[in-house]
Design a protein around this motif. Structure first.
Motif, PDB file in Angstrom:
ATOM      1  N   LEU A 128      46.768  29.292  23.182  1.00 11.78           N
ATOM      2  CA  LEU A 128      47.802  30.188  23.684  1.00 11.78           C
ATOM      3  C   LEU A 128      49.052  30.176  22.823  1.00 11.78           C
ATOM      4  N   GLY A 129      49.156  29.234  21.913  1.00  9.34           N
ATOM      5  CA  GLY A 129      50.253  29.264  20.959  1.00  9.34           C
ATOM      6  C   GLY A 129      50.094  30.404  19.960  1.00  9.34           C
ATOM      7  N   VAL A 130      48.855  30.817  19.723  1.00  5.48           N
ATOM      8  CA  VAL A 130      48.567  31.924  18.812  1.00  5.48           C
ATOM      9  C   VAL A 130      48.330  33.216  19.585  1.00  5.48           C
ATOM     10  N   VAL A 131      47.710  33.111  20.760  1.00  3.10           N
ATOM     11  CA  VAL A 131      47.369  34.293  21.563  1.00  3.10           C
ATOM     12  C   VAL A 131      47.968  34.144  22.962  1.00  3.10           C
ATOM     13  N   PRO A 132      49.296  34.192  23.111  1.00  5.44           N
ATOM     14  CA  PRO A 132      49.905  33.963  24.424  1.00  5.44           C
ATOM     15  C   PRO A 132      49.510  35.011  25.464  1.00  5.44           C
ATOM     16  N   GLN A 133      49.205  36.237  25.008  1.00  6.65           N
ATOM     17  CA  GLN A 133      48.866  37.299  25.957  1.00  6.65           C
ATOM     18  C   GLN A 133      47.533  37.054  26.667  1.00  6.65           C
ATOM     19  N   ALA A 134      46.722  36.141  26.149  1.00  2.00           N
ATOM     20  CA  ALA A 134      45.447  35.834  26.800  1.00  2.00           C
ATOM     21  C   ALA A 134      45.658  35.197  28.170  1.00  2.00           C
ATOM     22  N   ALA A 135      46.819  34.587  28.378  1.00  3.79           N
ATOM     23  CA  ALA A 135      47.095  33.932  29.657  1.00  3.79           C
ATOM     24  C   ALA A 135      47.093  34.924  30.814  1.00  3.79           C
ATOM     25  N   GLU A 136      47.435  36.182  30.539  1.00  2.38           N
ATOM     26  CA  GLU A 136      47.517  37.191  31.594  1.00  2.38           C
ATOM     27  C   GLU A 136      46.282  38.081  31.649  1.00  2.38           C
ATOM     28  N   ALA A 137      45.367  37.959  30.704  1.00  2.48           N
ATOM     29  CA  ALA A 137      44.175  38.812  30.675  1.00  2.48           C
ATOM     30  C   ALA A 137      43.171  38.344  31.719  1.00  2.48           C
ATOM     31  N   ASP A 138      42.538  39.298  32.426  1.00  2.08           N
ATOM     32  CA  ASP A 138      41.545  38.892  33.425  1.00  2.08           C
ATOM     33  C   ASP A 138      40.113  38.983  32.893  1.00  2.08           C
ATOM     34  N   PHE A 139      39.916  39.636  31.737  1.00  2.00           N
ATOM     35  CA  PHE A 139      38.612  39.739  31.068  1.00  2.00           C
ATOM     36  C   PHE A 139      37.543  40.365  31.964  1.00  2.00           C
ATOM     37  N   ALA A 140      37.972  41.181  32.928  1.00  2.00           N
ATOM     38  CA  ALA A 140      37.012  41.815  33.833  1.00  2.00           C
ATOM     39  C   ALA A 140      36.253  42.946  33.139  1.00  2.00           C
ATOM     40  N   ASP A 141      36.964  43.772  32.397  1.00  2.00           N
ATOM     41  CA  ASP A 141      36.327  44.902  31.720  1.00  2.00           C
ATOM     42  C   ASP A 141      35.807  44.528  30.338  1.00  2.00           C
ATOM     43  N   LEU A 142      36.478  43.595  29.690  1.00  2.00           N
ATOM     44  CA  LEU A 142      36.117  43.194  28.332  1.00  2.00           C
ATOM     45  C   LEU A 142      35.999  41.679  28.294  1.00  2.00           C
ATOM     46  N   ALA A 143      34.865  41.182  27.829  1.00  2.00           N
ATOM     47  CA  ALA A 143      34.634  39.737  27.760  1.00  2.00           C
ATOM     48  C   ALA A 143      35.594  39.101  26.753  1.00  2.00           C
ATOM     49  N   PRO A 144      35.776  37.786  26.812  1.00  2.00           N
ATOM     50  CA  PRO A 144      36.767  37.131  25.948  1.00  2.00           C
ATOM     51  C   PRO A 144      36.566  37.380  24.452  1.00  2.00           C
ATOM     52  N   GLY A 145      35.307  37.375  23.968  1.00  2.00           N
ATOM     53  CA  GLY A 145      35.060  37.559  22.543  1.00  2.00           C
ATOM     54  C   GLY A 145      35.574  38.886  22.018  1.00  2.00           C
ATOM     55  N   PRO A 146      35.096  40.023  22.544  1.00  2.00           N
ATOM     56  CA  PRO A 146      35.592  41.312  22.054  1.00  2.00           C
ATOM     57  C   PRO A 146      37.064  41.533  22.377  1.00  2.00           C
ATOM     58  N   TRP A 147      37.554  40.936  23.478  1.00  2.00           N
ATOM     59  CA  TRP A 147      38.988  41.043  23.773  1.00  2.00           C
ATOM     60  C   TRP A 147      39.809  40.427  22.642  1.00  2.00           C
ATOM     61  N   LEU A 148      39.400  39.266  22.175  1.00  2.00           N
ATOM     62  CA  LEU A 148      40.118  38.612  21.075  1.00  2.00           C
ATOM     63  C   LEU A 148      40.057  39.443  19.798  1.00  2.00           C
ATOM     64  N   LEU A 149      38.887  40.010  19.504  1.00  2.00           N
ATOM     65  CA  LEU A 149      38.752  40.831  18.299  1.00  2.00           C
ATOM     66  C   LEU A 149      39.674  42.039  18.359  1.00  2.00           C
ATOM     67  N   ASP A 150      39.924  42.553  19.550  1.00  2.00           N
ATOM     68  CA  ASP A 150      40.797  43.709  19.723  1.00  2.00           C
ATOM     69  C   ASP A 150      42.278  43.347  19.667  1.00  2.00           C
ATOM     70  N   HIS A 151      42.614  42.086  19.961  1.00  2.00           N
ATOM     71  CA  HIS A 151      44.019  41.734  20.141  1.00  2.00           C
ATOM     72  C   HIS A 151      44.614  40.827  19.059  1.00  2.00           C
ATOM     73  N   ILE A 152      43.794  40.151  18.292  1.00  2.00           N
ATOM     74  CA  ILE A 152      44.359  39.201  17.321  1.00  2.00           C
ATOM     75  C   ILE A 152      43.537  39.208  16.047  1.00  2.00           C
ATOM     76  N   PRO A 153      44.168  39.373  14.886  1.00  2.00           N
ATOM     77  CA  PRO A 153      43.423  39.291  13.631  1.00  2.00           C
ATOM     78  C   PRO A 153      43.065  37.848  13.313  1.00  2.00           C
ATOM     79  N   TRP A 154      41.917  37.640  12.688  1.00  2.00           N
ATOM     80  CA  TRP A 154      41.533  36.294  12.277  1.00  2.00           C
ATOM     81  C   TRP A 154      41.248  36.320  10.783  1.00  2.00           C
ATOM     82  N   SER A 155      41.464  35.201  10.126  1.00  2.00           N
ATOM     83  CA  SER A 155      41.337  35.149   8.678  1.00  2.00           C
ATOM     84  C   SER A 155      40.174  34.288   8.205  1.00  2.00           C
ATOM     85  N   ALA A 156      39.590  33.484   9.084  1.00  2.00           N
ATOM     86  CA  ALA A 156      38.451  32.642   8.698  1.00  2.00           C
ATOM     87  C   ALA A 156      37.659  32.276   9.940  1.00  2.00           C
TER      88      ALA A 156
END
Length: 249
Positions: free
Chosen positions: A153-181
């Motif tokens: 949550l230090g990198v993705v603080p908005q995940a604390a409020e997400a309920d992941f009902a419509d979008l599972a955690p994996g694709p939610w992260l891909l939509d909300h935070i860029p990753w480099s490795a």
């Protein structure tokens, strides 16, 4: 059940500049060789000190995203030409490829401090909070994959409020935070009692376990353990030769 809350409204100016430049690079808007605006331009754009901009560019250079040149400024670095053999797939797409109906459910969620092992293995700061999730993915009405994930949550603080009902955690992260490795580990194991019960299989049944960790610059974004019943799942990968073959076979 929530055990803590995270303030998602505050973001330091350093972090905002870092996020903006990193997003431009990782999205491809600034391709390799692109000349990044000068420190003076960025200082004026963000109304900040030159030292703040310098620290951001230094951090990006350490992460291998930019190359800093004393006289000509900073340019976007080409990323490693060796593509990952395994891409990060959406489990929903895996189920759809089997012509089955996909749905998922969140079985548990907790906001907590990292354990000592997590702090050591993931290089997390002492004040970081984690969102721990357990998610079950279904093909038709049969358990298809057990997902056990922690999110920094230090990198993705908005995940604390997400309920992941419509979008599972994996694709939610891909939509909300860029990753480099990213790093994958795949292993055949025997299902432990908890996983077997959740997947509705017998204990010690062979399962395929995919463990993945992703980073954003030098910080862990998420670590996940995906457990598939071995009899109903296989890993298929397509890849091409890299531009540089370090160990040709």
């Amino acid at each position: 059940m929530m055990t803590d809350t995270i303030d998602t409204s505050s973001k330091s100016l350093h972090q905002r500049i870092l996020d903006d430049i990193e997003s431009n690079i990782l999205s491809g808007r600034w391709p390799p060789g692109y000349k990044i605006p000068s420190e003076q331009v960025l200082t004026e754009q963000y109304a900040c000190s030159r030292m703040t901009v310098n620290k951001v560019l230094t951090q990006l250079a350490r992460a291998g995203l930019v190359l800093r040149k004393r006289k000509t400024g900073s340019i976007v670095m080409p990323q490693n030409s060796q593509s990952a053999i395994l891409e990060i797939y959406d489990i929903r797409d895996e189920v759809s490829a089997l012509d089955k109906r996909y749905h998922h459910g969140i079985l548990a969620r907790t906001i907590r401090a990292p354990t000592k092992a997590e702090a050591d293995n993931l290089s997390l700061g002492p004040r970081r909070k984690l969102l721990a999730l357990t998610c079950l993915h279904y093909a038709d009405d049969k358990p298809f994959c057990l997902e056990e994930r922690i999110i920094n949550l230090g990198v993705v603080p908005q995940a604390a409020e997400a309920d992941f009902a419509d979008l599972a955690p994996g694709p939610w992260l891909l939509d909300h935070i860029p990753w480099s490795a990213a790093e994958h580990r795949i292993a055949a194991e025997a299902a432990n009692d908890a996983a077997a019960q959740t997947l509705n299989i017998a204990a010690n049944t062979p399962v395929l376990v995919v463990e993945r960790q992703t980073w954003r610059l030098e910080e862990t974004v998420t670590q996940v353990r995906l457990t598939y019943p071995g009899a109903s799942h296989a890993v298929t990968a397509r890849f091409t030769p890299s531009q540089r073959l370090l160990n040709p076979a």
